[in-house]
Design an enzyme around this catalytic site. Structure first.
Site, PDB file in Angstrom:
ATOM      1  N   ASP B 103       0.848  -1.178   0.000  1.00 33.31           N
ATOM      2  CA  ASP B 103       0.000   0.000   0.000  1.00 33.31           C
ATOM      3  C   ASP B 103       0.894   1.242   0.000  1.00 33.31           C
ATOM      4  O   ASP B 103       1.794   1.350   0.832  1.00 33.31           O
ATOM      5  CB  ASP B 103      -0.862  -0.031   1.270  1.00 33.31           C
ATOM      6  CG  ASP B 103      -2.276   0.466   1.047  1.00 33.31           C
ATOM      7  OD1 ASP B 103      -2.417   1.581   0.522  1.00 33.31           O
ATOM      8  OD2 ASP B 103      -3.216  -0.245   1.420  1.00 33.31           O
ATOM      9  N   ASP B 208      -3.278   4.707  -2.089  1.00 33.46           N
ATOM     10  CA  ASP B 208      -4.332   5.244  -1.238  1.00 33.46           C
ATOM     11  C   ASP B 208      -4.740   6.647  -1.707  1.00 33.46           C
ATOM     12  O   ASP B 208      -3.889   7.467  -2.044  1.00 33.46           O
ATOM     13  CB  ASP B 208      -3.788   5.303   0.202  1.00 33.46           C
ATOM     14  CG  ASP B 208      -4.848   5.663   1.220  1.00 33.46           C
ATOM     15  OD1 ASP B 208      -5.885   4.990   1.255  1.00 33.46           O
ATOM     16  OD2 ASP B 208      -4.625   6.627   1.981  1.00 33.46           O
ATOM     17  N   GLU B 262      -6.843   3.746  -5.469  1.00 33.24           N
ATOM     18  CA  GLU B 262      -8.140   4.011  -4.842  1.00 33.24           C
ATOM     19  C   GLU B 262      -8.650   5.345  -5.366  1.00 33.24           C
ATOM     20  O   GLU B 262      -8.131   6.396  -4.993  1.00 33.24           O
ATOM     21  CB  GLU B 262      -7.990   4.062  -3.313  1.00 33.24           C
ATOM     22  CG  GLU B 262      -9.294   4.366  -2.605  1.00 33.24           C
ATOM     23  CD  GLU B 262      -9.123   4.837  -1.162  1.00 33.24           C
ATOM     24  OE1 GLU B 262     -10.032   4.620  -0.369  1.00 33.24           O
ATOM     25  OE2 GLU B 262      -8.088   5.451  -0.836  1.00 33.24           O
ATOM     26  N   HIS B 323     -11.802  -2.978   3.058  1.00 29.66           N
ATOM     27  CA  HIS B 323     -11.699  -2.666   4.483  1.00 29.66           C
ATOM     28  C   HIS B 323     -12.528  -1.464   4.910  1.00 29.66           C
ATOM     29  O   HIS B 323     -12.639  -1.184   6.098  1.00 29.66           O
ATOM     30  CB  HIS B 323     -10.228  -2.437   4.841  1.00 29.66           C
ATOM     31  CG  HIS B 323      -9.603  -1.328   4.042  1.00 29.66           C
ATOM     32  ND1 HIS B 323      -9.369  -1.424   2.687  1.00 29.66           N
ATOM     33  CD2 HIS B 323      -9.188  -0.097   4.399  1.00 29.66           C
ATOM     34  CE1 HIS B 323      -8.830  -0.301   2.257  1.00 29.66           C
ATOM     35  NE2 HIS B 323      -8.710   0.519   3.272  1.00 29.66           N
ATOM     36  N   ASP B 324     -13.068  -0.734   3.953  1.00 29.43           N
ATOM     37  CA  ASP B 324     -13.835   0.463   4.285  1.00 29.43           C
ATOM     38  C   ASP B 324     -15.347   0.264   4.204  1.00 29.43           C
ATOM     39  O   ASP B 324     -16.099   1.169   4.569  1.00 29.43           O
ATOM     40  CB  ASP B 324     -13.453   1.607   3.340  1.00 29.43           C
ATOM     41  CG  ASP B 324     -12.083   2.182   3.666  1.00 29.43           C
ATOM     42  OD1 ASP B 324     -11.721   2.177   4.860  1.00 29.43           O
ATOM     43  OD2 ASP B 324     -11.388   2.625   2.739  1.00 29.43           O
TER      44      ASP B 324
END
Lengths: 65, 440
Positions: B103, B208, B262, B323-324
């Site tokens: 990440d 990210d 993302e 994960h969100d």
């Protein structure tokens, strides 16, 4: 119902996804072998003419050429 | 063929805190991931057949935002192990043909990062301009930009630093100051962070907040009426594409590496712009499945629009959980989640699986400061999952006791990506006890 074909050198696969809470009758233009079903027990079932897709069932079948 | 691995592969996101604990402290770690690689791909149909993993952040961090507040981009947080543990994980993954994405968190650092510690130390510090500092305006924040995190009334994206009398910008927590992406030194520093990991051998990055980074240089107010819904001056500026082109050049210094970003843009017409002219991201995440109600028309609509908008060089991708967001099995229920998984794994496009989706894991009830979609992996002591040592998993619980199936299953299906030879892709489709094999 959301259905599509994936085609490649390995042949043609049909994916049929029933989003409804009732079974659906699905027509197939050629015969096909079930590869996998989320309902679990249909592997190797032969599909001819039409077949029933259960409620909230997804299925992949290999179309005969 | 260059680039074929990420077009044909099945990706699997690992949230390291919750996946597998190897040292018995109750928190997952890198050595735990290494131990479970055979579950992901041991080269036989008994494993999931995962081709690539994306590991959520494991860098040094005060953990104000579970590792998305990085205080050292070039080291592993002791919670998760050491750089040596990472090297071993990478080596063991590659030995099994599993690629590894890490990440990259470039929009902001932790407020404990040495760059920010220096930056806030005085107005004339050489690193002052590495972050976004501005004078108060009419006794308050410099403009009306809002942060993503925080209670609605306290959502200013600015926090006053009393020592120097200026505000600093943070689009997430106050502990996550935004880097100043207009600064060439910042750009160069992040290039070097990328090279640090690429040199170690990682196969690429998940980036990210890849649609933010650059903010209006004049710090103009967002239009008042749309301040909440249409953040015009602080998200998705045209200049963010310069950054992506730059990063693509860094990736292309190496052999066959990639980045997936993302991009939380709801409009697919906007999302496709992040492919650039095949000179930006290899893939921006298409998150639209995460927002769909259980409707064939809605899912088909996303697929058809995506296929219609994609330029010829661009390759689609899909994801059902991360994960969100609430997990697919929680949103749709276990039976429908299987149908959704079959769709994910058979559409033309790279599938991203979130750890535990393959066994139908659901969200858990959690304290308000936690995220429901990140529970500990429910390892089972089945043949396929217990080849390693006794599992000291985080809150491991047999799914039998929670109403799930007692076994997960791997079925094989053939997928046939256009333009490349059809590769066998295993459809990770379960929980069910059946195993089907196609095209053997």
């Amino acid at each position: 119902m959301f259905a599509y074909l994936r085609e490649g050198d390995g042949g043609r696969m049909m994916v049929a996804l029933n989003f409804d809470d009732r079974p659906k009758r699905v027509a197939v233009p050629v015969s096909a072998d079930v590869a996998i079903s989320t309902a679990g027990e249909r592997a190797h079932e032969k599909l001819r003419g039409s077949f029933e897709l259960g409620r909230d069932e997804g299925l992949v079948a290999r179309l005969d050429s | 063929m260059r680039g074929s691995w990420w077009r044909e592969g099945v990706f699997y996101q690992i949230y390291p805190r919750s996946f597998q604990d190897a040292n018995g402290d109750g928190i997952g770690d890198l050595a735990g991931i290494t131990r479970r690689l055979d579950h992901l791909n041991d080269g036989t149909p008994a494993s999931l057949g995962i081709d690539a993993i994306w590991i959520s952040p494991f860098y040094r961090s005060p953990m104000a935002d579970f590792g998305y507040d990085v205080s050292d981009y070039r080291d592993v947080d002791p919670t998760f192990g050491t750089l040596a543990d990472f090297d071993r994980l990478l080596e063991e993954a590659h030995r099994r043909g599993i690629r590894v994405l890490v990440d990259l968190v470039p929009n902001h650092t932790s407020d404990q990062h040495p760059w920010f510690v220096e930056s806030r130390s005085s107005r004339d510090n050489p690193k002052r301009n590495w972050y976004v500092w501005a004078d108060p305006r009419r006794g308050g924040p410099p403009n009306n930009w809002r942060a993503v995190f925080g209670a609605a009334e306290k959502r200013s994206a600015w926090t006053l630093d009393r020592a120097t009398g200026q505000y600093y910008l943070h689009h997430f927590l106050p502990q996550q100051p935004d880097l100043n992406w207009w600064n060439e030194d910042v750009r160069r520093a992040m290039d070097d962070v990328m090279r640090f990991w690429l040199d170690r051998g990682v196969d690429g990055f998940r980036i990210d907040v890849a649609h933010s980074l650059v903010k209006d240089q004049q710090l103009r107010n967002n239009p008042r009426l749309f301040a909440k819904r249409r953040p015009r001056h602080n998200w998705e500026l045209e200049e963010v594409h310069d950054i992506h082109r730059r990063w693509r050049r860094v990736l292309d210094e190496y052999d066959d590496r990639m980045a997936v970003g993302e991009v939380s843009s709801r409009k697919l017409s906007n999302l496709v712009r992040y492919y650039g002219n095949d000179d930006e991201l290899q893939m921006p995440f298409n998150f639209n499945f995460l927002r769909q109600p259980w409707s064939a028309e809605r899912f088909r609509g996303v697929v058809e629009e995506w296929e219609r908008l994609l330029p010829p060089h661009a390759w689609p991708d899909y994801t059902l959980s991360n994960h969100d967001r609430s997990r697919a099995a929680s949103r749709y229920g276990p039976q429908r989640a299987r149908v959704a998984a079959l769709m994910l794994l058979t559409l033309r496009g790279t599938p991203f699986i979130y750890y535990g989706e393959e066994i139908g894991m659901t969200d858990v009830a959690i304290p308000p400061d936690r995220v429901p979609a990140r529970p500990g992996y429910r390892w089972l002591r089945t043949r396929s999952a217990s080849t390693s040592q006794r599992s000291a998993t985080t809150r491991a619980r047999c799914s039998r006791s929670t109403g799930g199936s007692s076994s997960f299953v791997v079925a094989r299906a053939r997928s046939a990506p256009e333009r490349t030879a059809p590769s066998r892709r295993r459809a990770v489709c379960s929980p069910t006890c059946a195993r089907a094999t196609a095209g053997e």
